[in-house]
Structure formats: C-alpha cells, structure tokens
Design a protein around this motif. Structure first.
Motif, PDB file in Angstrom:
ATOM      1  N   GLU A  20     -43.798 -28.165  91.129  1.00 44.93           N
ATOM      2  CA  GLU A  20     -43.427 -27.661  89.807  1.00 44.93           C
ATOM      3  C   GLU A  20     -41.917 -27.519  89.674  1.00 44.93           C
ATOM      4  O   GLU A  20     -41.338 -27.876  88.637  1.00 44.93           O
ATOM      5  N   ARG A  21     -41.265 -27.037  90.745  1.00 40.64           N
ATOM      6  CA  ARG A  21     -39.821 -26.812  90.680  1.00 40.64           C
ATOM      7  C   ARG A  21     -39.013 -28.120  90.732  1.00 40.64           C
ATOM      8  O   ARG A  21     -38.086 -28.319  89.934  1.00 40.64           O
ATOM      9  N   ASP A  22     -39.360 -29.023  91.674  1.00 38.00           N
ATOM     10  CA  ASP A  22     -38.523 -30.194  91.927  1.00 38.00           C
ATOM     11  C   ASP A  22     -38.972 -31.465  91.205  1.00 38.00           C
ATOM     12  O   ASP A  22     -38.195 -32.412  91.079  1.00 38.00           O
ATOM     13  N   ILE A  23     -40.221 -31.475  90.738  1.00 38.36           N
ATOM     14  CA  ILE A  23     -40.732 -32.668  90.052  1.00 38.36           C
ATOM     15  C   ILE A  23     -40.944 -32.392  88.565  1.00 38.36           C
ATOM     16  O   ILE A  23     -40.351 -33.039  87.696  1.00 38.36           O
ATOM     17  N   TYR A  24     -41.771 -31.400  88.285  1.00 28.86           N
ATOM     18  CA  TYR A  24     -42.147 -31.155  86.895  1.00 28.86           C
ATOM     19  C   TYR A  24     -41.009 -30.600  86.037  1.00 28.86           C
ATOM     20  O   TYR A  24     -40.728 -31.104  84.938  1.00 28.86           O
ATOM     21  N   GLU A  25     -40.348 -29.557  86.521  1.00 24.48           N
ATOM     22  CA  GLU A  25     -39.353 -28.885  85.677  1.00 24.48           C
ATOM     23  C   GLU A  25     -38.191 -29.791  85.263  1.00 24.48           C
ATOM     24  O   GLU A  25     -37.767 -29.756  84.100  1.00 24.48           O
ATOM     25  N   PRO A  26     -37.626 -30.635  86.156  1.00 24.64           N
ATOM     26  CA  PRO A  26     -36.566 -31.550  85.714  1.00 24.64           C
ATOM     27  C   PRO A  26     -37.047 -32.524  84.630  1.00 24.64           C
ATOM     28  O   PRO A  26     -36.306 -32.815  83.679  1.00 24.64           O
ATOM     29  N   LEU A  27     -38.273 -33.011  84.759  1.00 26.05           N
ATOM     30  CA  LEU A  27     -38.806 -33.939  83.761  1.00 26.05           C
ATOM     31  C   LEU A  27     -39.105 -33.221  82.450  1.00 26.05           C
ATOM     32  O   LEU A  27     -38.846 -33.756  81.365  1.00 26.05           O
ATOM     33  N   ASP A  28     -39.631 -32.033  82.553  1.00 25.55           N
ATOM     34  CA  ASP A  28     -39.934 -31.266  81.348  1.00 25.55           C
ATOM     35  C   ASP A  28     -38.650 -30.918  80.598  1.00 25.55           C
ATOM     36  O   ASP A  28     -38.598 -30.966  79.354  1.00 25.55           O
ATOM     37  N   GLY A  29     -37.602 -30.580  81.338  1.00 25.74           N
ATOM     38  CA  GLY A  29     -36.355 -30.232  80.706  1.00 25.74           C
ATOM     39  C   GLY A  29     -35.697 -31.390  79.989  1.00 25.74           C
ATOM     40  O   GLY A  29     -35.011 -31.205  78.982  1.00 25.74           O
ATOM     41  N   LYS A  30     -35.917 -32.594  80.485  1.00 24.98           N
ATOM     42  CA  LYS A  30     -35.275 -33.767  79.883  1.00 24.98           C
ATOM     43  C   LYS A  30     -36.133 -34.431  78.824  1.00 24.98           C
ATOM     44  O   LYS A  30     -35.639 -34.888  77.792  1.00 24.98           O
ATOM     45  N   PHE A  31     -37.437 -34.551  79.089  1.00 26.49           N
ATOM     46  CA  PHE A  31     -38.297 -35.320  78.200  1.00 26.49           C
ATOM     47  C   PHE A  31     -39.364 -34.481  77.490  1.00 26.49           C
ATOM     48  O   PHE A  31     -39.976 -34.948  76.530  1.00 26.49           O
ATOM     49  N   GLY A  32     -39.617 -33.297  78.015  1.00 27.93           N
ATOM     50  CA  GLY A  32     -40.809 -32.578  77.590  1.00 27.93           C
ATOM     51  C   GLY A  32     -41.984 -33.179  78.334  1.00 27.93           C
ATOM     52  O   GLY A  32     -42.243 -34.378  78.215  1.00 27.93           O
ATOM     53  N   ALA A  33     -42.660 -32.424  79.166  1.00 31.47           N
ATOM     54  CA  ALA A  33     -43.688 -32.997  80.035  1.00 31.47           C
ATOM     55  C   ALA A  33     -44.894 -32.083  80.146  1.00 31.47           C
ATOM     56  O   ALA A  33     -44.815 -30.873  79.888  1.00 31.47           O
ATOM     57  N   GLN A  34     -46.007 -32.688  80.534  1.00 27.80           N
ATOM     58  CA  GLN A  34     -47.235 -31.957  80.821  1.00 27.80           C
ATOM     59  C   GLN A  34     -47.660 -32.272  82.243  1.00 27.80           C
ATOM     60  O   GLN A  34     -47.695 -33.443  82.645  1.00 27.80           O
ATOM     61  N   LEU A  35     -47.976 -31.238  83.009  1.00 35.80           N
ATOM     62  CA  LEU A  35     -48.476 -31.399  84.370  1.00 35.80           C
ATOM     63  C   LEU A  35     -49.988 -31.311  84.303  1.00 35.80           C
ATOM     64  O   LEU A  35     -50.546 -30.244  84.012  1.00 35.80           O
ATOM     65  N   LEU A  36     -50.669 -32.447  84.560  1.00 30.24           N
ATOM     66  CA  LEU A  36     -52.089 -32.555  84.258  1.00 30.24           C
ATOM     67  C   LEU A  36     -52.910 -32.909  85.498  1.00 30.24           C
ATOM     68  O   LEU A  36     -52.376 -33.392  86.512  1.00 30.24           O
ATOM     69  N   THR A  37     -54.210 -32.698  85.378  1.00 31.65           N
ATOM     70  CA  THR A  37     -55.150 -33.206  86.367  1.00 31.65           C
ATOM     71  C   THR A  37     -55.402 -34.676  86.073  1.00 31.65           C
ATOM     72  O   THR A  37     -55.653 -35.047  84.920  1.00 31.65           O
ATOM     73  N   PRO A  38     -55.320 -35.552  87.071  1.00 32.95           N
ATOM     74  CA  PRO A  38     -55.529 -36.991  86.825  1.00 32.95           C
ATOM     75  C   PRO A  38     -56.937 -37.294  86.310  1.00 32.95           C
ATOM     76  O   PRO A  38     -57.852 -36.466  86.388  1.00 32.95           O
ATOM     77  N   HIS A  39     -57.100 -38.517  85.790  1.00 33.65           N
ATOM     78  CA  HIS A  39     -58.410 -38.955  85.310  1.00 33.65           C
ATOM     79  C   HIS A  39     -59.430 -39.006  86.447  1.00 33.65           C
ATOM     80  O   HIS A  39     -60.599 -38.671  86.261  1.00 33.65           O
ATOM     81  N   TYR A  40     -58.980 -39.459  87.618  1.00 38.07           N
ATOM     82  CA  TYR A  40     -59.890 -39.710  88.735  1.00 38.07           C
ATOM     83  C   TYR A  40     -59.596 -38.778  89.898  1.00 38.07           C
ATOM     84  O   TYR A  40     -58.454 -38.347  90.113  1.00 38.07           O
ATOM     85  N   VAL A  41     -60.632 -38.477  90.665  1.00 39.80           N
ATOM     86  CA  VAL A  41     -60.476 -37.685  91.886  1.00 39.80           C
ATOM     87  C   VAL A  41     -59.575 -38.455  92.851  1.00 39.80           C
ATOM     88  O   VAL A  41     -59.697 -39.669  93.016  1.00 39.80           O
ATOM     89  N   GLY A  42     -58.658 -37.749  93.473  1.00 37.36           N
ATOM     90  CA  GLY A  42     -57.717 -38.395  94.378  1.00 37.36           C
ATOM     91  C   GLY A  42     -58.361 -38.838  95.676  1.00 37.36           C
ATOM     92  O   GLY A  42     -59.499 -38.481  95.991  1.00 37.36           O
ATOM     93  N   PRO A  43     -57.621 -39.594  96.475  1.00 34.03           N
ATOM     94  CA  PRO A  43     -58.151 -40.079  97.761  1.00 34.03           C
ATOM     95  C   PRO A  43     -58.368 -38.923  98.735  1.00 34.03           C
ATOM     96  O   PRO A  43     -57.714 -37.876  98.646  1.00 34.03           O
TER      97      PRO A  43
END
Length: 338
Positions: A20-43
């Motif tokens: 959230e701190r190093d990935i999401y927040e920089p993107l949200d601050g620049k573009f506006g972003a949503q941190l979501l659950t993917p469509h598919y279950v991960g590996p």
C-alpha cells in the motif's frame, strides 16, 4: 516508446502495508487508483493484487515469501526501479498463467471481437497491453485487417489465428509479437510488414520446415528465418529474408511490377548484398489488391536476386506465387505455382 509488456521481479520482502505504501499510494497520488482483488485466484503460494488507474492503466502484483512479480502498463513505482525485467516465458509458469488470464479477461470486456481468437490474442498480449502500443495494435487489427486489402477483419484474424494455433512460433512468442511494435500511432505499412514475417513463417511451416527467427550472420545483422527440414540439420537449413512491397497506390512506383522490382532491389542492394548471397528472398505481395497481383502474376518481373519467391497470400489460406533461380526449399505443399 515503451517496450512490450514484461514482468519485474523483486526478491525483497513484501507485506500488505508495504504494498500500500510503496506501490499503491504513489500510483493513487499520480493517477487516482483502486487496489482490488484480481478476477482470478492467484497461483499457489502467492498472494495477489490488482491496481486499476483512473487513466485506464493496469498493474498486477503477485508475491510470496521469496519473491514478487509486478506487471503493469503504467508508471513503475520507484521501489521497483532497480528490478530486472522478464518475459512471460522467463518467470514461473503459474504466475505467468495467472497474469495472462487476468489480461485476457480484460480483453474479453474491452474488445470481445479480438478475444474470440484465442491463440492470436494470447500470442500478442505483450503488445496488446503494452503502455504505448495497446491502442495502436488493436486499431491495426480492427481497421486494417492486419494488412490484407479488400478483406474483412474477421477473415484476416482467422487466417493468423489458424496459423498461430499450430504452436510453431510459441517458443519465439515475445520476439515475434514484439515485431508489431509499441508505437502509440498506427503505422499500417510498418505493421503490415511485420505481419509478412508471420506469413512467410506460415509458408515455410506449411511446407514442412521448422522455422527459427532472427538468425545472426557474420555481417553483424540478422536474417528473418532459418528453415530446417523435418529430417535435416543446420547445414541443410537455408536462410530466408522477407520483404513486402508497398502497392503502387501507396508509393511512387506507378505499376505493381515496378513496386516489386524496387522493393526487392532495395533489399538485395543492402542487407542481402552484405550477407554475400545464398539466402532465399521472399517477396510478399499480400498487400496487393486482386488487379495489382494479376499484373505481377502475368508479367512475373525479375527481382534481381536468386533464389527468390514472389507470392501473395489471401485470408482464405490460398497462397500463389512464382520463383526465380534454383530454390533450396521444397514449397510445393504451401504455394500454388503460377
């Protein structure tokens, strides 16, 4: 211009808080972003997140106790700047498969007309979701029939999907898909020339040859393919270089035969001349309309290089052409000679 889509691999420790701190927040601050659950279950063994930006960009993140993978067509967060890049084939299969399922699901929503061609859309994913080439590549497929004149979009897509479904280029997927380019502008001439390499590969594989792209030669450049017979070896495998004439309606040459001659001369006086001979020249006239090809077929102009094959493919699968010189390839099963 950004390159085709690739993963970044991190070996640092990642947690929900750090993401959230190093990935999401920089993107949200620049573009506006949503941190979501993917469509598919991960590996198995990985946790996953999906980040959607307000400008339409997308990023996927998968992490375990030992490593993390980032895939995005957006600005890379600074925490990942020093990481190495990898293609879909260079990371764990289960991670690549999960990410590709996510992208294909998006394609099904965004461009269902393209997603229905399963192998073609999978093959070109690195370009179809690239940062700069996403819109231009899809527009080329949609509006320019992948370089076929007087052909419906679905005819052209079916032609290449049938060929790619054979799997003969799967091992060279990233290298070949990247030829389409990731420019934000549609360049129908350059992009159609890239598709000529796929058409040439189809001719060779239909004739029973195994193709290996981008063969480096002693002059310091590469030729398009090496064609190895099914029961042959490298010493019996001719090199093939492909060129695509622009039809006279799109160039200074005033006749179809002049267009063929001029394009072949450019290739033979440059790259093939430096190579010193021996390579087979393929002149792909698939961009010619019926009347333009009829003129070439009737006159069969010399291309000043031997051996050479001048041919034209149609989305139906019919390919016809003529040859010059002693051809070290048996293409009788792939080309109807005229």
């Amino acid at each position: 211009m950004a390159s085709p889509l690739r993963f970044r691999r991190s070996t640092e420790r990642w947690t929900d808080d750090r993401i959230e701190r190093d990935i999401y927040e920089p993107l949200d601050g620049k573009f506006g972003a949503q941190l979501l659950t993917p469509h598919y279950v991960g590996p198995s063994g990985y946790r996953t997140r999906r980040i959607e930006m307000g400008n339409g960009d997308l990023a996927l993140f998968a992490w375990s106790d030992d490593e993390a993978f980032w895939l995005g067509n957006t600005e890379t967060p600074s925490a990942l700047w020093r990481t190495e890049k990898y293609t879909f084939d260079e990371i764990p299969y289960q991670v690549a498969r999960w990410a590709q399922r996510e992208l294909l699901a998006d394609l099904q929503v965004e461009d269902p007309w393209l997603a229905e061609y399963d192998h073609l859309s999978w093959f070109f994913l690195p370009v179809l979701f690239s940062k700069d080439g996403s819109d231009s590549s899809r527009k080329f497929f949609r509006e320019h029939a992948m370089g076929f004149p007087d052909a419906a979009r679905d005819e052209a897509l079916s032609f290449y999907d049938r060929f790619l479904s054979t799997g003969v280029l799967d091992d060279h997927r990233y290298e070949m898909a990247s030829k389409l380019g990731t420019s934000p502008q549609v360049d129908p001439v350059r992009m159609a020339s890239a598709m000529s390499e796929f058409t040439g590969a189809k001719v060779l594989t239909d004739a029973g040859y195994e193709v290996t792209p981008e063969i480096e030669v002693t002059t310091g450049h590469s030729l398009d393919f090496q064609a190895t017979p099914e029961e042959g070896n490298g010493s019996e495998a001719p090199l093939v270089e492909i060129t695509r004439p622009r039809p006279p309606t799109r160039r200074h040459a005033d006749t179809p035969t002049a267009a063929v001659r001029e394009t072949a001369e450019t290739k033979t006086s440059g790259q093939l001349q430096k190579h010193g001979g021996g390579a087979v020249l393929f002149v792909d006239c698939s961009g010619f309309r019926d009347d333009e090809w009829a003129a070439v077929r009737g006159e069969q102009p010399s291309v000043r290089h031997r051996p050479a094959v001048v041919f034209r493919a149609r989305p139906s699968g019919r390919i016809e052409g003529y040859r010059e010189g002693a051809l070290p390839l048996d293409l009788g099963g792939a080309i109807d000679w005229v």
